[in-house]
Design a protein around this motif. Sequence first.
Motif, short mmCIF file in Angstrom:
data_model
loop_
_atom_site.label_atom_id
_atom_site.label_comp_id
_atom_site.label_asym_id
_atom_site.label_seq_id
_atom_site.Cartn_x
_atom_site.Cartn_y
_atom_site.Cartn_z
N GLY A 20 0.76 -1.23 0.00
CA GLY A 20 0.00 0.00 0.00
C GLY A 20 0.79 1.29 0.00
O GLY A 20 0.21 2.35 0.09
N HIS A 21 2.13 1.25 -0.08
CA HIS A 21 2.92 2.47 -0.04
C HIS A 21 3.90 2.48 -1.21
O HIS A 21 3.98 1.51 -1.97
CB HIS A 21 3.62 2.61 1.30
N THR A 22 4.68 3.56 -1.31
CA THR A 22 5.47 3.74 -2.52
C THR A 22 6.84 4.33 -2.22
O THR A 22 6.98 5.15 -1.32
CB THR A 22 4.70 4.66 -3.50
N TRP A 23 7.82 3.91 -3.01
CA TRP A 23 9.18 4.45 -2.95
C TRP A 23 9.81 4.27 -4.31
O TRP A 23 9.31 3.52 -5.16
CB TRP A 23 10.00 3.71 -1.88
N ILE A 24 10.92 4.94 -4.56
CA ILE A 24 11.61 4.81 -5.85
C ILE A 24 12.34 3.47 -5.89
O ILE A 24 13.10 3.13 -4.98
CB ILE A 24 12.62 5.96 -6.05
N GLU A 25 12.12 2.74 -6.97
CA GLU A 25 12.75 1.42 -7.12
C GLU A 25 13.85 1.39 -8.17
O GLU A 25 14.71 0.51 -8.13
CB GLU A 25 11.68 0.38 -7.46
N GLN A 26 13.83 2.31 -9.11
CA GLN A 26 14.90 2.36 -10.10
C GLN A 26 14.90 3.72 -10.78
O GLN A 26 13.91 4.46 -10.74
CB GLN A 26 14.75 1.26 -11.15
N LEU A 27 16.04 4.05 -11.39
CA LEU A 27 16.18 5.30 -12.14
C LEU A 27 16.72 4.99 -13.53
O LEU A 27 17.55 4.09 -13.69
CB LEU A 27 17.13 6.27 -11.42
N PRO A 119 -8.29 4.63 -6.46
CA PRO A 119 -8.16 5.93 -5.79
C PRO A 119 -9.16 6.18 -4.67
O PRO A 119 -8.96 7.10 -3.87
CB PRO A 119 -8.37 6.92 -6.94
N ASN A 120 -10.23 5.41 -4.62
CA ASN A 120 -11.27 5.66 -3.62
C ASN A 120 -11.08 4.86 -2.33
O ASN A 120 -11.96 4.85 -1.47
CB ASN A 120 -12.65 5.35 -4.21
N ASN A 121 -9.96 4.20 -2.21
CA ASN A 121 -9.71 3.41 -0.99
C ASN A 121 -9.60 4.28 0.25
O ASN A 121 -9.88 3.83 1.36
CB ASN A 121 -8.44 2.57 -1.16
N GLN A 122 -9.16 5.53 0.09
CA GLN A 122 -9.04 6.45 1.22
C GLN A 122 -9.67 7.78 0.87
O GLN A 122 -9.53 8.28 -0.25
CB GLN A 122 -7.57 6.64 1.62
N LYS A 123 -10.38 8.36 1.84
CA LYS A 123 -11.12 9.59 1.61
C LYS A 123 -10.26 10.83 1.89
O LYS A 123 -9.32 10.78 2.65
CB LYS A 123 -12.36 9.61 2.51
N PRO A 126 -5.86 14.07 -2.28
CA PRO A 126 -5.81 14.97 -3.44
C PRO A 126 -5.99 14.23 -4.76
O PRO A 126 -5.82 13.00 -4.84
CB PRO A 126 -4.41 15.58 -3.35
N LYS A 127 -6.33 14.99 -5.79
CA LYS A 127 -6.51 14.41 -7.13
C LYS A 127 -5.19 13.91 -7.68
O LYS A 127 -4.11 14.34 -7.29
CB LYS A 127 -7.11 15.46 -8.07
N ASN A 128 -5.31 12.99 -8.63
CA ASN A 128 -4.15 12.44 -9.34
C ASN A 128 -3.12 11.82 -8.41
O ASN A 128 -1.93 11.78 -8.71
CB ASN A 128 -3.48 13.50 -10.22
N GLY A 129 -3.58 11.37 -7.24
CA GLY A 129 -2.68 10.69 -6.31
C GLY A 129 -1.76 11.61 -5.54
O GLY A 129 -0.80 11.14 -4.92
N PRO A 240 -8.50 18.61 5.67
CA PRO A 240 -9.41 18.81 6.78
C PRO A 240 -10.80 19.15 6.26
O PRO A 240 -10.99 19.38 5.07
CB PRO A 240 -8.80 20.01 7.51
N GLY A 241 -11.77 19.18 7.15
CA GLY A 241 -13.11 19.59 6.76
C GLY A 241 -14.13 18.48 6.72
O GLY A 241 -15.28 18.71 6.36
N GLY A 242 -13.73 17.26 7.06
CA GLY A 242 -14.71 16.20 7.18
C GLY A 242 -14.83 15.25 6.02
O GLY A 242 -15.71 14.38 6.01
N ALA A 243 -13.97 15.38 4.99
CA ALA A 243 -14.02 14.41 3.89
C ALA A 243 -13.80 13.00 4.42
O ALA A 243 -14.43 12.05 3.98
CB ALA A 243 -12.97 14.76 2.84
N ASP A 244 -12.89 12.89 5.38
CA ASP A 244 -12.71 11.66 6.13
C ASP A 244 -13.22 11.94 7.54
O ASP A 244 -12.57 12.65 8.31
CB ASP A 244 -11.25 11.24 6.16
N PRO A 245 -14.40 11.41 7.91
CA PRO A 245 -14.98 11.71 9.23
C PRO A 245 -14.06 11.38 10.39
O PRO A 245 -14.15 11.98 11.46
CB PRO A 245 -16.25 10.85 9.26
N GLY A 246 -13.18 10.43 10.19
CA GLY A 246 -12.27 10.05 11.27
C GLY A 246 -11.12 11.01 11.45
O GLY A 246 -10.38 10.92 12.42
#
Length: 406
Positions: A20-27, A119-123, A126-129, A240-246
């Motif tokens: 579920g997370h990301t890092w650089i793997e090659q250049l 993209p909808n897994n978390q509320k 931001p757009k485009n990840g 902030p603002g309640g998009a994610d109630p938690g």
Amino acid sequence: MRGIRQATVAALAAAPVALGHTWIEQLRNINDQGEYVGEYGYPRGMVSKTDPGFNGFSMNWELPGPNAKGRVFIDESTPLCHTSQRKQEQSKDKYPRLQAAPGGSIAMRYMENGHVTLPNNQKGKPKNGGTIFVYGTTEPKGDETLVTVLKWTQDGQGGDKRGKLLATNDFDDGRCYEKNDTPISQERTKSDPNFAMGQAVEGTPGNYPLFCETNVQLPKTAQKGKPYTFYWVWQWNTAPGGADPGLPNGKDEYYTTCIDVDVASADVAMAADAKQKYALGPQQDAMSVAVSDWASRTAIMTDAIKGEVGPIFSAKPTGTPSATGRPPFLNSTMPAPTAIPTLTKRPSISPTLLPGNDNMVTVTDTVFVTVTEPAATQSPPSAFTSRAAHSIRHKNGVKFRGHKHK
């Protein structure tokens, strides 16, 4: 052997989503035609998903992260680099630095891990990840902090001026994907099929997820024969603002990779016939070209400080308990309460008759006003005194109502 290789590819395709997370793997270097050229390069402390002992924390570096003792916002002490990336060292000989030419374009490649295709897994995200910010410096520090680097600007005059902002890209490069059954994955698998190294078959569906990439140019002023440091910073904060109630106040969420490249001449770094020095098997893919807009990438968000949701750059309340033990403010978007005056009446001098008008009495009261500051900014108790003159009529034997002192 073929069966083992296919099984490994299948496992790798599934593993990133679970992490579920990301890092650089090659250049990779990019030539003027948009083709990947030269040998592969890697970040500091590289551990491949196929290496023994690899786990979800081997390369992943989340900020403020699980070691932040419950804090959801970054602060001045938040460390920029993974614990294994605080020195300018490569983890093994098989994961060398990229050889890059001054002014040359580079692709920093990473798996999207569901942030594009799911993209909808978390509320509240931001757009485009979210946004990738790439910073560069020739003066890296082992104890580099995230806040220090976020202050760097394109002109090199921001913050402590040791580095500068080199590029801003949306996380989603427009073509990358994980292999899953979502419409976006299915569409991109067809438009940009990808294969494990050595398994590409013309006209057949791809069998490998496709890396996303961040595109950046090594400064033309980079000195040959010396290392140049990139800080790859992915800002993926919850608004902030309640998009994610938690998370009514929002949440900071950054991921970083710290990278060094060796600055070399173009004929060394960009040689089209350079051979892969190390056999890394299915850790590599067969994609040979960069994204179509590699030379002109833009991002929705171009100012990392504006994308920050915590109080570090705005002095907004954090929602965490104060040092005095008083309750926190309810919401990071609430203004701090204004000073609350406390009035205390003290005995005053006697009423004074005004000359020429025996019906007028002036009463002077001394009023002490104590101003109490909010807990977070309270200074030693102080008071100021004002004199208020009240004129009333004393007529036809009506008694004065109030304090009357000799």
